[in-house]
Design a protein around this motif. Structure first.
Motif, PDB file in Angstrom:
ATOM      1  N   ARG A   1     -49.391 -11.642 -31.584  1.00 59.26           N
ATOM      2  CA  ARG A   1     -50.666 -12.045 -30.974  1.00 59.26           C
ATOM      3  C   ARG A   1     -50.634 -13.535 -30.691  1.00 59.26           C
ATOM      4  O   ARG A   1     -50.752 -14.339 -31.602  1.00 59.26           O
ATOM      5  CB  ARG A   1     -51.819 -11.777 -31.938  1.00 59.26           C
TER       6      ARG A   1
ATOM      7  N   GLN B   1     -56.181  -2.443 -33.491  1.00 59.26           N
ATOM      8  CA  GLN B   1     -55.714  -2.215 -34.865  1.00 59.26           C
ATOM      9  C   GLN B   1     -55.400  -0.740 -35.074  1.00 59.26           C
ATOM     10  O   GLN B   1     -54.401  -0.363 -35.681  1.00 59.26           O
ATOM     11  CB  GLN B   1     -56.784  -2.650 -35.875  1.00 59.26           C
ATOM     12  N   LYS B   2     -56.287   0.098 -34.533  1.00 62.48           N
ATOM     13  CA  LYS B   2     -56.088   1.532 -34.700  1.00 62.48           C
ATOM     14  C   LYS B   2     -54.836   1.990 -33.936  1.00 62.48           C
ATOM     15  O   LYS B   2     -54.036   2.773 -34.460  1.00 62.48           O
ATOM     16  CB  LYS B   2     -57.339   2.278 -34.199  1.00 62.48           C
TER      17      LYS B   2
ATOM     18  N   TYR C   1     -65.624  -0.141 -29.948  1.00 64.32           N
ATOM     19  CA  TYR C   1     -66.231  -0.606 -31.213  1.00 64.32           C
ATOM     20  C   TYR C   1     -67.274  -1.698 -30.977  1.00 64.32           C
ATOM     21  O   TYR C   1     -67.493  -2.560 -31.830  1.00 64.32           O
ATOM     22  CB  TYR C   1     -65.161  -1.102 -32.187  1.00 64.32           C
TER      23      TYR C   1
ATOM     24  N   LEU D   1     -51.598   0.819 -35.717  1.00 67.17           N
ATOM     25  CA  LEU D   1     -51.296   1.574 -36.921  1.00 67.17           C
ATOM     26  C   LEU D   1     -50.731   2.955 -36.596  1.00 67.17           C
ATOM     27  O   LEU D   1     -49.788   3.417 -37.214  1.00 67.17           O
ATOM     28  CB  LEU D   1     -52.581   1.720 -37.742  1.00 67.17           C
TER      29      LEU D   1
ATOM     30  N   HIS E   1     -58.303  11.070 -24.831  1.00 68.13           N
ATOM     31  CA  HIS E   1     -58.975  10.410 -25.954  1.00 68.13           C
ATOM     32  C   HIS E   1     -57.923   9.850 -26.904  1.00 68.13           C
ATOM     33  O   HIS E   1     -56.905  10.494 -27.156  1.00 68.13           O
ATOM     34  CB  HIS E   1     -59.865  11.413 -26.684  1.00 68.13           C
TER      35      HIS E   1
ATOM     36  N   ASN F   1     -54.533  -8.113 -28.032  1.00 64.29           N
ATOM     37  CA  ASN F   1     -54.571  -7.972 -29.491  1.00 64.29           C
ATOM     38  C   ASN F   1     -53.382  -7.179 -30.023  1.00 64.29           C
ATOM     39  O   ASN F   1     -52.954  -7.374 -31.160  1.00 64.29           O
ATOM     40  CB  ASN F   1     -55.885  -7.309 -29.924  1.00 64.29           C
TER      41      ASN F   1
ATOM     42  N   TYR G   1     -64.174   5.796 -28.415  1.00 62.72           N
ATOM     43  CA  TYR G   1     -64.665   4.665 -29.225  1.00 62.72           C
ATOM     44  C   TYR G   1     -65.391   3.597 -28.420  1.00 62.72           C
ATOM     45  O   TYR G   1     -65.423   2.440 -28.818  1.00 62.72           O
ATOM     46  CB  TYR G   1     -63.527   4.060 -30.050  1.00 62.72           C
TER      47      TYR G   1
ATOM     48  N   LEU H   1     -64.769   2.918 -25.003  1.00 62.53           N
ATOM     49  CA  LEU H   1     -64.200   2.654 -23.676  1.00 62.53           C
ATOM     50  C   LEU H   1     -65.107   3.378 -22.694  1.00 62.53           C
ATOM     51  O   LEU H   1     -65.654   4.433 -23.005  1.00 62.53           O
ATOM     52  CB  LEU H   1     -62.775   3.190 -23.574  1.00 62.53           C
TER      53      LEU H   1
ATOM     54  N   ASN I   1     -60.369  -5.776 -30.676  1.00 66.20           N
ATOM     55  CA  ASN I   1     -59.621  -5.916 -31.935  1.00 66.20           C
ATOM     56  C   ASN I   1     -59.494  -4.603 -32.695  1.00 66.20           C
ATOM     57  O   ASN I   1     -58.387  -4.167 -33.023  1.00 66.20           O
ATOM     58  CB  ASN I   1     -60.290  -6.976 -32.826  1.00 66.20           C
ATOM     59  N   ALA I   2     -60.613  -3.958 -32.968  1.00 66.53           N
ATOM     60  CA  ALA I   2     -60.571  -2.768 -33.817  1.00 66.53           C
ATOM     61  C   ALA I   2     -59.768  -1.642 -33.154  1.00 66.53           C
ATOM     62  O   ALA I   2     -58.981  -0.952 -33.799  1.00 66.53           O
ATOM     63  CB  ALA I   2     -61.994  -2.301 -34.137  1.00 66.53           C
TER      64      ALA I   2
ATOM     65  N   ASN J   1     -57.742   9.637 -30.023  1.00 69.39           N
ATOM     66  CA  ASN J   1     -57.404  10.510 -31.157  1.00 69.39           C
ATOM     67  C   ASN J   1     -56.497  11.663 -30.742  1.00 69.39           C
ATOM     68  O   ASN J   1     -55.665  12.119 -31.526  1.00 69.39           O
ATOM     69  CB  ASN J   1     -58.669  11.059 -31.809  1.00 69.39           C
ATOM     70  N   ASP J   2     -56.652  12.144 -29.505  1.00 64.21           N
ATOM     71  CA  ASP J   2     -55.773  13.217 -29.019  1.00 64.21           C
ATOM     72  C   ASP J   2     -54.356  12.686 -28.800  1.00 64.21           C
ATOM     73  O   ASP J   2     -53.373  13.391 -29.038  1.00 64.21           O
ATOM     74  CB  ASP J   2     -56.314  13.819 -27.723  1.00 64.21           C
TER      75      ASP J   2
ATOM     76  N   ASP K   1     -67.254  -5.427 -31.873  1.00 63.41           N
ATOM     77  CA  ASP K   1     -67.405  -5.928 -33.239  1.00 63.41           C
ATOM     78  C   ASP K   1     -66.056  -6.332 -33.815  1.00 63.41           C
ATOM     79  O   ASP K   1     -65.058  -5.667 -33.588  1.00 63.41           O
ATOM     80  CB  ASP K   1     -68.028  -4.844 -34.143  1.00 63.41           C
ATOM     81  N   THR K   2     -66.029  -7.386 -34.545  1.00 66.89           N
ATOM     82  CA  THR K   2     -64.839  -8.048 -35.116  1.00 66.89           C
ATOM     83  C   THR K   2     -63.942  -8.634 -34.017  1.00 66.89           C
ATOM     84  O   THR K   2     -62.784  -8.931 -34.242  1.00 66.89           O
ATOM     85  CB  THR K   2     -63.973  -7.123 -36.018  1.00 66.89           C
TER      86      THR K   2
END
Lengths: 270, 967
Positions: free
Chosen positions: A121, A75-76, A63, A79, A38, A107, A15, A17, A71-72, A40-41, A66-67
């Protein structure tokens, strides 16, 4: 620890990095076993964290900032991996976030983690006061006890970021100071505090803060890049140093300031 | 229902502070606050999870009541413009439970408090936005309160041509009607035209003839494809056409021939591996790796949207690297900007009604600098190498150069990595971003202002993160498993060009065009086929690997789609929902364009060589010279470009304690190898005013000399040529071109430095109107950018420009002649002159070989290749870099002091040598007559040139850094 097998470091990627390869090289250079993973892995197979002793979130532009930088990605991670991350830092492990990784750890609330409470945070790492990306060499004074920083007093390594300004409310700042969780601060080359002065403090960070730790010291979030100042040939003054060494018939050390951070990780698991 | 989320940043926000600071510079005391705004009509957008995920609780507040301001200014994107922040927000919305096709749009709201008029806000909005791609909304506090806030805007693209098919184009028409089709474009049913095809009548007639033989008319898609494929941009017709008595044309007759001859002469020591045939050129790095290099220009887009033009340029040339051979890893970026003086604001317009002004030079400079910053930094590719050149004639059309160096193992799975070929039966897989109307007819901008609701097609913004995800998945993960046979990038011409080129390997293709994923519905087939939407790679994948490739890319957040098959039918075949809409022979498509012979004339330019009085105060003269745009520091660029990501930077863009902006960089791309990649460049646009041959030769010489001075091995050094010409339909301009090409052929063959890649941009002219409505044409000076890429055997032997110790001897190597024509010194005096520097390649080569030996033996402490401002600027830069004084005596040069100091004779290097190495150094140069010991590094704080000048280094430092310090 098992003395025969080297400790294992997982270095995150994906993403946007982008410093995973040189960060891997740093860990391998000091004798750790390292693998790039990764995000996702890791989400697919989070149990991998159980076999790792070191988690590194390297620099980059996840990302695209952005935002808000980091941050994004945070967040991922939160979660999909939060329970696993909490278990990981609760074990006797080491975690490092460099630059974008530092922003992600903040974050996520893995720093400052006051009183062992992760997930809150309370630190923002935000837009440089110059509102501009800053890629330059700076000087750091180490302030906190942390396995990552053992035996290090000062470091000459670079920063490269658009959002590196540590901000927090006064109460948080006081707590960081009292708990000795400020890992390192920016200083002028003569060793005095940068005191907010550009370019010594390159981003306007409160308290000249360049990095913080959690309250165990095992989680380090740091904006400057030790892996870009780990070898002498990477230094901005390499040409001057090698000329001097040549005139004096000396041989230059291969390693430079940044390597000490990675060596400390290796020593911790010996 | 549409949701609008406003995330207000705290008072101390860096972006707000920077804007306050800028306004303060204009005498306005304003308090600024910034809010990031997200708009979406997805129901989940109101959910607390989503809002929290967008808000940093320490520094931001979500949906706070906005008060205590006088003006609100909001800037958002127009429909269809790439909105990267919106994309990320959309992914966060997905995490909050929305489906993956949710739409989210970003905008930024500024709240300003202070004594400001509406006009002030309008002026500010123009400075920080671009109306080609962005919408602006301004409200006073009263209006804001009365309306209950800002308006909710959803910039969705709505196209009304759903169900579009391919149209037949009637070519059974007269020549003049053919010309109309070419100039205005294919006619729509409503009488409007689709935008120029840009083909000559000769070409249009060839197309007409072809389809007459086929017994049918072409479809719109076929005609558009031919226009793309035969365009100057893709075919480089000017370099390919017969010119005067050179039947092979300039490219084959000179540039390619130079490389061929050099390779033959070097025999076993040939360093070239792939030249002129792929997306980049490649030379040997070491026994394990190749390095690739490619330099592109993105001039026209950057004139209209400097940020968008530059970012698309840099991420575009990154794809040339990813699309080299089996895929090279981007390891270094280059940049170069040719601009007008940012402190000026010349008034020119694109239209006769004087409503469409050109962008001010400062806006263009900021924009292009930022564009490369965003593209390079976000992609994690270091950008240590570049330059900026200034000339008033770059005002209407700036030149924006972008380049990328790649690294690739010489062998992958036992095969040569630079070889690729799509095989018949391979599946055409497109990976990366989706297709929109971006950049359709990108090369031929219309000056018509875009209105709201119409997608901004001409201008594009890159999306570096989408590309980064794709690049990592391909280069770092998939490449070495050999899952695809070939790969190339989608640049100019989009799919028509990438699929068309790869199909030359297999001998044909069949594309099912309806399978191409779109950004929004309603695009016509021809638009999909030639769209230049960014961040896409095309691969040829053996059928058995297709699933694996698509699945792997999906796991990295990258969309990939099979859209057809490579064939050996000799046909370019496209269907649209099973109906054939293109069926042409590959031969006609690629080789059907008729030859257009060119003729040239040449006249040397320049004025008489002047007889000048000597300056009365050399201190002042040198300070003026150091503050000139072409000599002064561009540090503000280097510090915002990440130049040490990947951990490979060895000799960076700023050298010495005094941080001198250097022309050469060294990178160590493989941790296990001590070798370094040496990069540099040379260009002298103004020399063309006298002689384009001298201009081109000086550029090549400097590119080579810079690299050699830093320690590159002359035997492992290659060149790239980028011609940016003007009015290339005029015989005189073509004559200037031919002369430049002849010159670089000769010098490259002499130095044995082969050209490995090149590009041209032939019409850098601005045609418009001055403030009185008079027609003007401003042509960029004919410019060759020569870029060099070489290897230094061990970075330990690198040589920086910074003097290292007091007492070191200063030597000038090479001959200084009375050559001030078109120099910085003459330009300072507003004189052109006649004696433009001539390059004697034979003499220079003697020096470079001797120098190479001295640098291998580590006898040189510092070196600087003289360029703009000659010896005077070189001495000053050395003093500034080291923050040490120098005592210099130039009497041995036998020239008047101003000529000795400011002549720009090529082939010269200024070096310092440690006293203990002096004897060996002199011995090394024994028999070489142009070695001058001119002084030493002094324990003073002054640069002293005997009987001429005596000035504090601190003053030079200040003059050198003042000019651009506020950017």
């Amino acid at each position: 620890m098992n003395n025969t097998a080297p400790a294992k470091a997982l270095i995150l990627a994906g993403y946007g990095l982008n410093c995973e390869e040189e960060t891997l090289h740093a860990f391998e250079h000091v004798g750790l076993q390292g693998e790039i993973r990764h995000l996702n892995d890791l989400i697919e197979n989070p149990k991998e964290l159980q076999d790792a002793q070191v988690l590194a979130i390297p620099g980059g532009f996840s990302y695209g900032d952005d935002t808000g930088s980091g941050n994004a990605f945070a967040q991922k991670m939160k979660l999909a991996l939060w329970d696993h991350l909490q278990k990981f830092v609760a074990r006797d492990t080491l975690t490092i976030g460099i630059c974008n990784g530092c922003q992600i750890l903040s974050n996520l609330g893995l720093v400052p983690g006051f009183e062992g409470k992760y997930g809150v945070r309370s630190i923002a790492v935000t837009h440089n006061l110059s509102a501009r990306y800053q890629c330059r060499w700076i000087d750091l004074k180490v302030q906190a006890p942390s396995p990552w920083l053992n035996g290090i007093d000062r470091m000459h390594i670079p920063v490269a970021h658009g959002e590196g300004r540590f901000m927090m409310d006064e109460e948080t700042l006081e707590k960081l100071q009292n708990n000795r969780q400020i890992a390192a601060t920016y200083i002028a080359p003569d060793g005095t505090a940068a005191d907010g002065e550009f370019p010594y403090n390159p981003n306007g960070a409160y308290g000249d803060i360049a990095g913080i730790t959690d309250d165990t010291g095992r989680v380090l979030a740091i904006m400057p890049h030790p892996e870009r100042g780990m070898f002498t040939w990477q230094r901005d003054d390499y040409m001057e140093l090698k000329d001097k060494a040549q005139r004096e018939g000396q041989t230059l050390e291969e390693d430079s300031d940044g390597m000490a951070i990675f060596s400390n990780a290796a020593k911790y698991f010996k | 229902m549409t949701h609008r989320i406003e995330i207000l940043a705290h008072d101390e926000d860096g972006r707000a502070k920077a804007l306050e600071h800028a306004l303060k510079g204009k005498g306005k005391n304003v308090e600024v606050r910034v809010a990031d705004v997200y708009t979406s009509d997805n129901e989940k957008a109101a959910s607390p999870e989503f809002v929290i995920s967008l808000t940093n609780p320490v520094s931001q507040k979500a949906n706070a009541k906005l008060e205590d301001f006088d003006w609100a200014l909001e800037i958002g994107f127009l429909p269809g413009v790439t909105d990267n922040i919106g994309h990320t927000a959309s992914e966060l919305l997905q995490l909050a439970g929305a489906s993956n096709d949710n739409e989210c749009y970003s905008s930024r709201l500024y709240l300003l408090k202070g004594e400001l008029t509406k006009q002030d806000i309008e002026e500010l909005s123009e400075q920080i936005s671009n109306k080609l791609i962005q919408r602006i909304s301004i409200k006073s506090k009263q209006e804001f309160d009365a309306d209950g806030g800002m308006d909710v805007v959803v910039p969705r693209v709505l196209l009304d041509n759903l169900g579009a098919k391919a149209d037949e184009v009637d070519l059974n028409v007269t020549d003049s009607e053919l010309e109309v089709i070419s100039q205005k474009g294919i006619a729509n049913a409503d009488g409007t035209h689709r935008g120029p095809l840009g083909m000559s009548l000769l070409y249009m007639q060839a197309v007409q003839e072809h389809f007459k033989k086929e017994g049918r008319n072409p479809t719109d898609l076929e005609l558009e494809t031919i226009a793309q494929t035969w365009s100057e941009h893709c075919k480089h017709t000017i370099f390919a056409s017969p010119i005067d008595d050179v039947a092979e044309g300039l490219y084959k007759g000179y540039i390619k021939r130079a490389t061929k001859e050099i390779r033959a002469k070097k025999g076993e020591n040939d360093i070239c591996v792939s030249v002129f045939s792929d997306n980049a050129g490649a030379i040997i790095f070491d026994e394990n790796y190749l390095i690739t290099d490619k330099v592109e220009t993105h001039n026209s887009p950057s004139a209209l949207d400097p940020f968008g033009g530059a970012i698309t340029g840099i991420v575009g040339v990154n794809r040339d690297c990813i699309g080299f051979g089996q895929g090279a890893k981007p390891i270094i970026n280059r940049y170069g900007f040719c601009l007008a003086d940012p402190s000026t604001s010349p008034e020119y317009y694109r239209d006769k009604a004087l409503t469409n002004p050109i962008l001010p030079p400062a806006t263009i400079m900021r924009g292009v600098v930022e564009g490369v910053e965003a593209g390079g930094n976000q992609s994690g590719i270091p950008t240590p190498q570049g330059f900026v050149n200034f000339d008033p004639r770059f005002v209407g059309k700036p030149l924006v150069f972008v380049g990328t160096i790649g690294l690739i193992p010489r062998q992958i799975k036992g095969k040569d990595s630079h070889v690729k070929c799509a095989n018949p039966g391979d599946v055409i897989v497109v990976a990366g971003g989706r297709v929109g109307r971006d950049g359709i007819h990108g090369a031929t901008f219309s000056s018509v202002a875009l209105d709201e609701g119409s997608p901004a097609t001409a201008v594009q913004i890159g999306d570096p993160i989408t590309q980064k995800k794709m690049s990592d998945a391909i280069i770092k993960e998939m490449r070495d498993s050999g899952l695809y046979s070939a790969i190339t990038d989608n640049g100019a011409g989009g799919l028509s060009s990438s699929v068309g080129e790869m199909a030359e390997g297999s001998g044909g293709f069949h594309v099912e065009l309806e399978k191409v994923p779109l950004k929004y519905p309603g695009m016509a087939p021809w638009e999909i086929w030639i769209s230049e939407s960014q961040e896409r790679m095309t691969m040829a994948v053996p059928p058995e690997n297709v699933k694996r490739v698509i699945k792997h890319l999906a796991s990295r957040g990258v969309e990939a789609t099979a859209i057809g098959t490579y064939t050996d039918t000799g046909r370019a075949h496209i269907t649209w929902d099973s109906e054939t809409i293109m069926d042409m022979s590959m031969d006609f498509l690629h080789d059907g364009n008729p030859e257009t012979p060119l003729t040239t004339t040449f006249t040397r330019g320049g004025d008489k060589e002047p007889e000048l009085a000597e300056p009365e105060n050399y201190n002042e003269t040198l300070l003026q010279m150091m503050s000139r745009l072409n000599i002064c520091s561009k540090e503000f660029i280097s510090t915002q470009y990440d130049h040490n990501v990947q951990g490979t930077a060895c000799l960076g863009p700023l050298q010495g304690k005094g941080r001198v902006y250097a022309e050469t960089s060294i990178t160590r791309p493989v941790f296990s190898s001590p070798k370094g990649v040496v990069l540099s460049q040379g260009l002298f646009p103004r020399y063309s005013d006298i002689d384009t041959g001298a201009m081109a030769a000086a550029g090549v010489d400097l590119a080579v000399r810079n690299a050699i001075a830093a320690g590159a091995d002359l035997n492992q050094l290659a060149l790239l040529d980028n011609f940016c010409w003007c009015s290339s339909d005029e015989a005189e301009r073509l004559g200037q071109l031919k002369r430049a090409v002849e010159a670089i052929y000769e010098i490259a063959v002499k130095y044995e430095t082969p050209f490995i890649s090149g590009k041209d941009s032939m019409f850098n002219d601005f045609k418009g109107f001055d403030k009185d409505g008079n027609e003007v044409k401003i042509s960029a000076p004919p410019t060759l950018l020569a870029s060099s890429i070489g290897v230094i055997p061990h970075v330990e032997k690198a040589i920086s420009l910074t003097p290292k110790a007091v007492g070191d001897c200063v030597f000038l190597l090479g001959e200084t002649k009375d050559e001030l024509g078109a120099s910085e010194y003459y330009d300072q005096l507003d004189i052109l002159g006649q004696n433009v520097p001539e390059t004697n390649a034979h003499e220079n080569l003697r020096l470079y070989k001797l120098y190479g030996r001295a640098s291998r033996d580590q006898l040189i402490a510092s070196a600087y290749a003289l360029n703009f401002g000659g010896l005077g600027a070189a001495l000053a830069k050395k003093a500034i870099a080291s923050q040490m004084g120098m005592d210099i005596d130039l009497s041995a040069l036998n020239l008047r002091a101003d000529k000795a100091l400011f002549s720009e004779s090529t082939g010269r290097i200024l070096v310092t040598v440690a006293p203990q190495n002096k004897e060996k150094f002199l011995k090394n140069f024994k028999g070489y007559e142009h070695i001058y010991e001119i002084g030493f590094i002094a324990k003073t704080e002054k640069l002293n040139v005997k009987n001429t000048l005596d000035i504090e280094v601190s003053k030079l430092d200040e003059a050198y850094k003042a000019t651009l310090k506020d950017y």
